[in-house]
Scaffold this active site. Structure first.
Site, short mmCIF file in Angstrom:
data_model
loop_
_atom_site.label_atom_id
_atom_site.label_comp_id
_atom_site.label_asym_id
_atom_site.label_seq_id
_atom_site.Cartn_x
_atom_site.Cartn_y
_atom_site.Cartn_z
N ASN A 102 -16.70 11.23 14.74
CA ASN A 102 -15.87 10.03 14.83
C ASN A 102 -16.61 8.80 14.30
O ASN A 102 -17.83 8.71 14.42
CB ASN A 102 -15.44 9.78 16.28
CG ASN A 102 -14.53 10.89 16.78
OD1 ASN A 102 -13.96 11.62 15.97
ND2 ASN A 102 -14.40 11.01 18.08
N VAL A 103 -15.86 7.89 13.75
CA VAL A 103 -16.45 6.67 13.18
C VAL A 103 -16.06 5.44 14.01
O VAL A 103 -16.32 4.32 13.62
CB VAL A 103 -16.01 6.48 11.71
CG1 VAL A 103 -16.55 7.61 10.83
CG2 VAL A 103 -14.48 6.41 11.57
N HIS A 119 -20.62 10.99 10.53
CA HIS A 119 -19.74 10.43 9.51
C HIS A 119 -19.83 8.91 9.43
O HIS A 119 -18.95 8.26 8.87
CB HIS A 119 -18.29 10.87 9.75
CG HIS A 119 -18.08 12.33 9.49
ND1 HIS A 119 -16.89 12.97 9.74
CD2 HIS A 119 -18.91 13.26 8.97
CE1 HIS A 119 -17.01 14.26 9.41
NE2 HIS A 119 -18.22 14.46 8.95
N ASN A 213 -10.31 21.94 23.88
CA ASN A 213 -9.38 21.41 22.87
C ASN A 213 -7.96 21.51 23.41
O ASN A 213 -7.64 22.39 24.19
CB ASN A 213 -9.51 22.20 21.56
CG ASN A 213 -8.94 21.44 20.37
OD1 ASN A 213 -7.76 21.08 20.34
ND2 ASN A 213 -9.78 21.16 19.38
P1 NAD Z 1 -8.91 16.60 13.50
O1 NAD Z 1 -7.87 15.54 13.45
O2 NAD Z 1 -9.01 17.56 12.37
O3 NAD Z 1 -8.70 17.49 14.83
C1 NAD Z 1 -8.48 16.89 16.10
C2 NAD Z 1 -8.55 18.00 17.12
O4 NAD Z 1 -8.46 17.40 18.41
C3 NAD Z 1 -7.42 19.01 17.02
O5 NAD Z 1 -7.97 20.32 17.09
C4 NAD Z 1 -6.55 18.71 18.27
O6 NAD Z 1 -5.97 19.89 18.81
C5 NAD Z 1 -7.56 18.14 19.21
N1 NAD Z 1 -7.04 17.19 20.20
C6 NAD Z 1 -6.08 16.24 20.04
N2 NAD Z 1 -5.97 15.51 21.16
C7 NAD Z 1 -6.87 16.00 22.04
C8 NAD Z 1 -7.25 15.65 23.38
N3 NAD Z 1 -6.68 14.64 24.03
N4 NAD Z 1 -8.23 16.36 23.98
C9 NAD Z 1 -8.83 17.41 23.33
N5 NAD Z 1 -8.52 17.78 22.08
C10 NAD Z 1 -7.56 17.07 21.45
O7 NAD Z 1 -10.28 15.83 13.77
P2 NAD Z 1 -11.76 16.18 13.39
O8 NAD Z 1 -12.01 17.62 13.66
O9 NAD Z 1 -12.59 15.16 14.06
O10 NAD Z 1 -11.83 15.97 11.81
C11 NAD Z 1 -11.19 14.87 11.19
C12 NAD Z 1 -12.04 13.95 10.35
O11 NAD Z 1 -11.48 12.65 10.37
C13 NAD Z 1 -13.45 13.75 10.80
O12 NAD Z 1 -14.20 13.82 9.65
C14 NAD Z 1 -13.54 12.33 11.38
O13 NAD Z 1 -14.67 11.64 10.91
C15 NAD Z 1 -12.34 11.63 10.87
N6 NAD Z 1 -11.62 10.84 11.91
C16 NAD Z 1 -12.25 10.01 12.81
C17 NAD Z 1 -11.52 9.33 13.79
C18 NAD Z 1 -12.20 8.44 14.81
O14 NAD Z 1 -13.27 7.96 14.56
N7 NAD Z 1 -11.58 8.22 15.99
C19 NAD Z 1 -10.15 9.47 13.85
C20 NAD Z 1 -9.54 10.29 12.93
C21 NAD Z 1 -10.29 10.98 11.97
#
Ligand code: NAD
Ligand code: ZN
Length: 245
Positions: A102-103, A119, A213
């Site tokens: 996460n960023v 990231h 998850n």
């Molecule tokens: P992803 O979006 O691919 O997957 C999210 C996962 O979280 C899914 O498997 C989903 O089932 C699960 N999920 C959703 N809500 C949940 C909850 N409340 N509790 C537990 N699990 C839950 O995300 P990723 O695997 O992190 O990859 C996405 C890319 O996008 C990364 O490279 C990341 O850097 C970036 N990103 C970052 C942010 C952030 O900083 N908040 C947000 C979106 C994307």
């Protein structure tokens, strides 16, 4: 959710644990996944057109504006009970490392200390030419700010599509995984590398692989324990189940 006794007794005896988090842990703070986050006028763009070196070379203003918009969206967002449970876990486990994709900076905000941001972080920027980090820059709503040293364009310090991961946190992550007893994957789909390979590496080094998850993922069939549910609910329950009050 009742955690099985073999799992709770394992955690209570664990000396070295690595946790890996993804966008799912921030979902209960109100942050959406990358693709979902593209709302309103941003919907017309492909993610690669907003978050790649080619996009920045082509149209730095567009990319800068997209990140300014995301920084604005993260403002006022607070960690949720899942982030705080991981801070508690760090206090319970002698050697604890949290690797995040996460960023949003929410783990740091919550108080996690041994944190590897693979990231990058939305709140940091660096020069696209000389790499100097900048703590402050001109108003987000203006043109793309420039580096104090070389006048290069400043860019967000996040990993874009097609870019390699920052070396220092990646090396530390690999080192932590080499010797951990438990690897805990939380709220990540495992589709983006190196998430999938990190879990695999931990397993081949003998670690017990645990997943939390909301849904099953490609990692799920390979885990030793899978707990389906929201991290903001399950993580505090897990701490309670293992260490009580
Ligand atoms: P992803 O979006 O691919 O997957 C999210 C996962 O979280 C899914 O498997 C989903 O089932 C699960 N999920 C959703 N809500 C949940 C909850 N409340 N509790 C537990 N699990 C839950 O995300 P990723 O695997 O992190 O990859 C996405 C890319 O996008 C990364 O490279 C990341 O850097 C970036 N990103 C970052 C942010 C952030 O900083 N908040 C947000 C979106 C994307
Ligand atoms: Zn510079």
């Amino acid at each position: 959710m009742n955690f099985p006794a073999d799992f709770t007794s394992l955690l209570s005896r664990t000396g070295k644990l690595v946790a890996l988090t993804g966008a799912g842990v921030s979902q209960e703070s109100g942050l959406r996944t990358f693709r979902d986050a593209q709302a309103g006028l941003w919907q017309q763009y492909k993610p690669e057109d907003l978050a790649s070196p080619e996009a920045f070379a082509r149209d730095p203003q567009l990319v800068w504006d997209w990140y300014a918009w995301r920084r604005e969206a993260v403002k006022g967002v607070r960690p949720n009970p899942g982030h705080y449970a991981l801070v508690e876990l760090e206090a319970k486990i002698p050697a604890f490392t949290l690797i995040t994709q996460n960023v949003d900076g929410l783990h740091r905000f919550a108080g996690t200390r041994n944190l590897l941001e693979l990231h990058g972080n939305l709140q940091r920027v660096r020069c696209s030419d000389c790499g100097t980090f900048a703590e402050t820059w001109e108003n987000d709503s203006g043109s793309v700010p420039r580096c104090m040293h070389c006048n290069g364009l400043l860019r967000p310090d996040v990993v874009w599509f097609g870019e390699s991961l920052p070396r220092d946190p990646l090396e530390k992550a690999v080192e932590a995984i080499r010797t951990c007893q438990v690897f805990l994957s939380i709220g990540t789909s495992g589709l983006v590398q190196p998430a999938a390979s990190l879990a695999h590496a931990a397993q081949s080094n003998g670690a017990v692989v645990v997943e939390i998850n909301a849904e099953a993922t490609p990692l799920t069939p390979k885990t030793d324990f899978f707990f389906q549910g929201k991290s903001g609910e399950l993580l505090p329950k897990l701490i309670q189940a293992v260490w009580g009050n």
